[in-house]
Design an enzyme around this catalytic site. Structure first.
Site, short mmCIF file in Angstrom:
data_model
loop_
_atom_site.label_atom_id
_atom_site.label_comp_id
_atom_site.label_asym_id
_atom_site.label_seq_id
_atom_site.Cartn_x
_atom_site.Cartn_y
_atom_site.Cartn_z
N GLU A 23 13.63 4.52 145.20
CA GLU A 23 14.68 5.54 145.25
C GLU A 23 16.01 5.08 144.64
O GLU A 23 16.69 5.86 143.99
CB GLU A 23 14.88 6.01 146.69
CG GLU A 23 13.63 6.65 147.29
CD GLU A 23 13.12 7.84 146.49
OE1 GLU A 23 13.83 8.30 145.57
OE2 GLU A 23 12.00 8.30 146.78
N GLU A 44 4.60 12.39 150.96
CA GLU A 44 5.47 11.25 151.22
C GLU A 44 6.34 11.53 152.44
O GLU A 44 6.92 12.60 152.53
CB GLU A 44 6.39 10.96 150.02
CG GLU A 44 7.07 9.61 150.17
CD GLU A 44 8.02 9.28 149.02
OE1 GLU A 44 8.51 10.19 148.35
OE2 GLU A 44 8.29 8.09 148.83
N HIS A 47 15.60 12.42 137.95
CA HIS A 47 15.22 11.54 139.06
C HIS A 47 13.70 11.47 139.22
O HIS A 47 13.11 10.40 139.28
CB HIS A 47 15.89 12.07 140.34
CG HIS A 47 15.59 11.29 141.57
ND1 HIS A 47 16.49 10.41 142.12
CD2 HIS A 47 14.51 11.25 142.39
CE1 HIS A 47 15.97 9.85 143.21
NE2 HIS A 47 14.75 10.35 143.39
N GLU A 48 13.07 12.63 139.26
CA GLU A 48 11.63 12.66 139.50
C GLU A 48 10.84 12.09 138.32
O GLU A 48 9.81 11.44 138.51
CB GLU A 48 11.15 14.08 139.81
CG GLU A 48 11.87 14.76 140.97
CD GLU A 48 11.90 13.94 142.24
OE1 GLU A 48 10.95 13.19 142.51
OE2 GLU A 48 12.90 14.05 143.00
N ALA A 85 12.87 17.57 145.82
CA ALA A 85 11.72 17.50 144.93
C ALA A 85 10.85 16.32 145.33
O ALA A 85 11.28 15.47 146.11
CB ALA A 85 12.19 17.33 143.48
N MET A 86 9.62 16.29 144.79
CA MET A 86 8.71 15.18 145.11
C MET A 86 7.94 14.79 143.86
O MET A 86 7.35 15.63 143.18
CB MET A 86 7.76 15.62 146.24
CG MET A 86 6.68 14.62 146.57
SD MET A 86 7.37 13.06 147.20
CE MET A 86 6.14 11.90 146.60
N GLU A 87 7.92 13.48 143.59
CA GLU A 87 7.46 12.97 142.30
C GLU A 87 5.95 12.79 142.15
O GLU A 87 5.52 11.99 141.31
CB GLU A 87 8.12 11.61 142.07
CG GLU A 87 7.64 10.48 142.99
CD GLU A 87 8.51 10.26 144.22
OE1 GLU A 87 9.24 11.20 144.59
OE2 GLU A 87 8.44 9.17 144.82
N ASN A 88 5.11 13.52 142.90
CA ASN A 88 3.65 13.36 142.77
C ASN A 88 3.27 13.15 141.31
O ASN A 88 3.73 13.89 140.44
CB ASN A 88 2.94 14.61 143.27
CG ASN A 88 3.52 15.13 144.56
OD1 ASN A 88 3.51 14.43 145.56
ND2 ASN A 88 4.07 16.33 144.53
#
Ligand SMILES: [Zn+2]
Length: 1036
Positions: free
Chosen positions: A495, A303, A472-473, A438-441
């Protein structure tokens, strides 16, 4: 994604419109930094005494004053570009104007032209200019590739196509992909080689034709496509030629026959590439294990625009498809991807190929993820889903808290949304090198180690950080993954929602984490950021890659969350909001949406006819930038409210047309604390009158508990009444309301609506304040002023400011303990804010206690612990002495617990020793002793000190090209670096430099919104100082 560095409290603490200034008022000496090789030398060893030190005295204000060593190169580059423009066509010329996304060499390679070259160039330019003018003045000329259609004026101009890498015209001329082809599934096979940092891949993409077309266009960046075949319906696969246009990261296949609507086809692409050295795409990372052995791994971060760096794809959020992924690995490694592993097959070359189940959901490309590493998991089952937390083997013990938290939150969300998480597994992975928080993959959430790992002895404040990011994720698995914004202009749908849900879920599931203060501070910072003229609407046009990156900012996250809170608080009934979002998620499950879809879903569940239409109300908050200032005026029983745009601008421009639909809430001295006291008034017009307020009412407080996104001005009398009430008894208002008054009066002072005397009048009640949020807000605002005065070297005012702050907060500071771990998060926040300020002001007792604490810690060999909320103040005080800094550096090198390690780093970066400042900036850019991902943290910490900010601006100018190689233009990291470096400037000389430097960058940065913000902030700082310094001198 959570781009924010959650442990960087500097971020939350620094309002955008920092009122800072500089010590430099005179004309600076001009030195050519480019020739000054000692400016930022590379230091081979850790010993800072060996650092070649260039005294800072005069070499800091150089760039941007006209002395720019790039001028000749830039001119040469511009000429080349001009020639390119004329000869080929406009788009082709952009190839040379390297976009950072194309990762081409920065345009500084042009050598200085000789005289002969210059003459030839000039002649050539003249001829070209003449040709352009002749063509331009021909009637109807449109610069089409076939020239000018002279006779037939009704013929529409032919599309101008760019030129592909092979020299052929590239058949597509837009940034967004054509809609005629839609991908259905990707079958990806990846063979990474971690020894050589390369990989090969095969992408088999099945597509359907939505409209007749002779063209397939998709994304690919820095992939070397070695073979391409195409198959239509049941036909034979045949080789096809792939055209590439690098500036837009697009590839295309042209067909002589039309592909017909309804047909299906398969494109197979074989390719090779290098693993990325930055933090996006399929990138390599490494860490050193407890045994001192360097371990390598590869992970992904897609992203917003980097899936195309790992495989050719339709890399826009609305092109959802299914994915089947295979990855090969050495037997000692494991692989992870979005889905559970389906099978594992030994290969002839000694490697193993893992195949993952095909995704059961349609997914946007930015959510695809895969990892090859030697991590190990801890796991638990939550209904049908196996939840696992992965880390490097040495940190396995630090995963338990995250696992437990993730399981509880997954249960909460499953229940709250009434839609179960759809996958059979959910992995949370801590990656040693990771830029974002962090990243929500989908099914494979990746984290910075700090955002996921907590030690056995971690403070609850550290746990709050981890729980917040996990919450959040996890919320994204619904908001973003299940229902996705159609395009990046509505990023806030992902977001803003995830940010709101993070506070909401933690408030419900982990009330002991006390996230209320944090969310309130977030809303204050959102207001501060949105007050600038350079801010933008929540939902706005996004057309360029750097604009996409820039959407990951305070407006999408913090303002987005703030307006959702305002909406929820204004809806009648507890469940209204929840019902609306459940309906939205169910209606659009697996699909893409825009902002209107959300408001329409929420409007449908409304029950009360008096209540304003959600869609009508909320579009006034998402379609225009900024927020309203509500002014209260009272004549006897009549109270009138007026609204205007709260706009901080240096040129006094007003935007008369802005109007918001504001759900104003208020309480009075008759009833001010309980939720039932709250009264509501919908202010839709420029002004409105409240229903008769009895004359006996002494005061009104608007924006009950600060759930609304606006600032209130009560007029002189209104403020005086509130201040008088608070001076008698602080408990007449909730802590949130008291904090909101503190925030609002500072904001009004910046706007020029109240004098600084009025600010001090309100703060006079502070000596009785005991709650965290009003104290923290006041300290934050005063710290900004203190920095300003300190850096302006207003010694006498600085001294008086120091005694003012200490006088106001001394009773509370003295109450803080140093030894035992405080239990409540709120108390820890309070202690941390007070002691950080006390030690920053060199309060003797504070410094003495902090030093003693550090010595005990250093001598104990790991047996004595510093409470988590005190570590920052202790490390910062320690780092101010030579021995302390050396000792801390040694500890930093060996620390394994990331949260503590980062506090050590902030301590190291807070040094006032110029040699060490230069050393640390150089080290973090180099990336070996301090990871380059910490650069935004280091820069913001260094800038907070008196000595440091002078060096940082210089450092940024010197290293700009390296910075944008590491961090994409417009990214949160770059936004943060620019803001930290410039927010303290307030003189004309600095303004000229900042403007000069960024405009010289042209397409390498001048176009960014953060540059406009920087310039505007400097002007506002200048104005604020002019207005208020006399008052400060007089009143303090
Ligand atoms: Zn996010």
């Amino acid at each position: 994604m959570d781009p924010f560095d959650s442990n960087n409290t500097e971020r939350a603490d620094l309002p955008r419109n920092m009122i800072e200034n500089s010590m430099f008022e005179e004309e600076p000496d001009v030195v050519d930094l480019a020739k000054d090789s000692a400016a930022f030398p590379t230091f081979p060893a850790l010993d800072p005494d060996e650092v070649a030190f260039e005294p800072r005295s005069s070499r800091l204000l150089v760039r941007g004053l006209g002395e720019n060593d790039m001028d000749d190169d830039e001119d040469c580059e511009s000429s080349a570009r001009l020639l390119g423009m004329s000869f080929m066509n406009r788009s082709a010329a952009h190839r040379s104007s390297s976009s950072p996304y194309a990762r081409q060499a920065p345009p500084r390679s042009c050598s200085r032209p000789s005289t002969r070259t210059t003459v030839v160039c000039v002649l050539f330019l003249l001829i070209v200019a003449a040709m352009i003018m002749v063509m331009y003045f021909l009637p109807g000329c449109n610069f089409t590739k076939t020239g000018c259609p002279r006779t037939n004026k009704t013929t529409p101009p032919e599309q101008v196509y760019p030129v592909s890498t092979s020299g052929e015209p590239f058949p597509w001329a837009q940034l967004r992909l054509p809609r005629s082809i839609h991908p259905l599934s990707y079958d990806l096979t990846l063979d990474p080689d971690l020894d050589n940092m390369t990989f090969t891949g095969r992408a088999v993409i099945s597509m359907s034709v939505l409209h007749d077309t002779k063209l397939i266009v998709l994304h690919s960046a820095r992939l070397n496509i070695t073979r391409a075949t195409f198959k239509l319906d049941d036909g034979e696969a045949r080789a096809v030629t792939v055209l590439e246009y690098k500036p837009r990261q697009q590839i295309a296949v042209k067909f002589s026959e039309e592909l017909k609507t309804g047909q299906s086809c398969v494109l197979t692409l074989d390719y090779s590439a290098n693993l990325s050295h930055t933090y996006d795409g399929f990138y390599n990372s490494s860490y050193t294990d407890a045994g001192g052995v360097k371990r390598v791994l590869a992970a992904t971060q897609f992203e917003p625009l980097a899936a195309r760096k790992a495989f050719p794809c339709f890399d826009e959020p609305s092109f959802k498809a299914t994915f089947l992924i295979r990855i090969s690995r050495k037997p000692s490694y494991l692989t992870l991807s979005n889905m559970p592993q389906a099978k594992s097959t030994p290969l002839l070359n000694g490697l193993v190929q893992d195949e993952f189940e095909k995704t059961i959901v349609n997914m946007s490309t930015y959510l695809v993820a895969f990892i090859v590493a030697n991590f190990i998991p801890t796991s638990k089952l939550v209904s049908e889903t196996r939840v696992s937390v992965y880390s490097v083997p040495d940190k396995k013990e630090q995963t338990h808290y995250a696992l437990d938290t993730a399981c509880k939150l997954l249960e909460f969300y499953n229940d709250f949304f009434e839609i179960s998480y759809p996958l059979k597994k959910l992995d949370l992975v801590a990656i040693p090198d990771f830029l974002a928080g962090a990243m929500e993959n989908w099914g494979l959430i990746t984290f910075r180690e700090t955002s996921l790992l907590v030690g056995e002895h971690s403070s609850s404040l550290e746990k709050q950080v981890v729980a917040s990011v996990v919450a959040h994720e996890l919320a994204h698995q619904w908001f973003g993954n299940l229902v996705t914004m159609r395009w990046w202009n509505d990023l806030w749908l992902n977001e803003g929602f995830a940010t709101y849900m993070q506070y909401m879920s933690l408030h419900t599931v982990f009330p002991q984490l006390d996230v209320g203060n944090l969310f309130l501070a977030v809303r204050f910072r959102a207001l501060d950021n949105d007050a600038l003229n350079s801010s933008h609407a929540v939902s706005m046009d996004v057309n360029k890659p750097e604009q996409v990156e820039e959407m990951f900012d305070s407006v999408s996250y913090e303002k987005g969350a703030s307006i959702l809170l305002m909406l929820n608080a204004s809806l009648p009934g507890e469940q209204q909001f929840r019902k609306g979002i459940i309906q939205y998620l169910k209606q659009f499950s697996g699909l893409n949406t825009d902002t209107n879809d959300l408001w329409n879903s929420l409007t449908q569940v409304e029950v009360s006819p008096q209540h304003p239409n959600v869609s009508e109300m909320m579009s006034s908050w998402t379609s225009q930038k900024g927020f309203p200032l509500v002014t209260v005026s009272r004549k006897g029983g009549q109270v009138t409210l007026t609204q205007e745009h709260f706009l901080l601008t240096s040129d006094n421009a007003t935007q008369a047309s802005s109007l918001w639909n504001i759900p104003v809430t208020y309480v009075t001295d008759n009833c001010s604390l309980a939720p039932e006291c709250r009264q509501v008034f919908n202010l839709k017009n420029k002004s409105g009158t409240l229903k008769e307020v009895p004359e006996s009412v002494k005061w009104l407080k608007l924006n009950y508990r600060n759930t609304g996104f606006y600032v209130v001005h009560y007029g002189d009398e209104g403020w005086a009444a509130l201040i008088a009430a608070l001076s008698r008894n602080i408990s007449v208002l909730t802590p949130e309301d008291r904090a909101s008054l503190v925030h609002n009066i500072f904001a009004l002072s910046r706007l020029g609506r109240v004098s600084f005397s009025q600010v001090l009048n309100l703060l006079s009640y502070m000596s009785n304040e005991t709650e965290t949020s009003p104290v923290a807000e006041a300290l934050l605002q005063l710290d900004v002023l203190y920095c300003l005065l300190d850096q302006r070297q207003e010694h006498s005012v600085v001294a008086r400011m120091k005694s003012y702050i200490l006088h106001q907060f001394r009773p509370l500071m003295d109450k803080q303990t140093w030894e035992e771990e405080e239990q409540s998060v709120s108390k820890q926040e309070l202690r941390s804010a007070l002691l950080n300020m006390a030690c920053r002001l060199n309060e003797e007792e504070c410094v003495r206690r902090a030093r003693a604490q550090f010595i005990r810690y250093a001598e104990s060999n790991g047996t004595v612990r510093i409470p988590g909320d005190l570590q920052q103040v202790v490390f910062t005080v320690a780092a101010q002495s030579d021995e302390g800094w050396e000792a801390l550096l040694g500890m930093y090198a060996h620390a394994t617990y990331d949260a503590e390690k980062r506090k050590m780093l902030r301590g190291l970066a807070s040094t006032q020793d110029p040699r060490r400042i230069v050393w640390i900036l150089t080290a973090v850019l180099r990336g070996d002793l301090i990871q380059t991902q910490e650069l935004p943290l280091v820069v913001s910490t260094v800038c907070h000190g008196f000595a440091g900010y002078l060096f940082v601006w210089d450092f940024i100018q010197e290293n700009w090209d390296r910075l944008i190689e590491k961090f994409p233009l417009g990214s949160f990291a770059i936004q943060s670096i620019i803001k930290s470096a410039t927010a303290r400037f307030s003189t004309q000389a600095h303004l000229n430099q900042v403007e000069g430097f960024f405009s010289s960058l042209k397409e390498r940065g001048s176009q960014m919104r953060s540059v406009q913000e920087a310039v505007e902030t400097i002007r506002l700082n200048q104005r604020w100082m002019d207005r208020n310094l006399p008052t400060l001198k007089e009143r303090l």
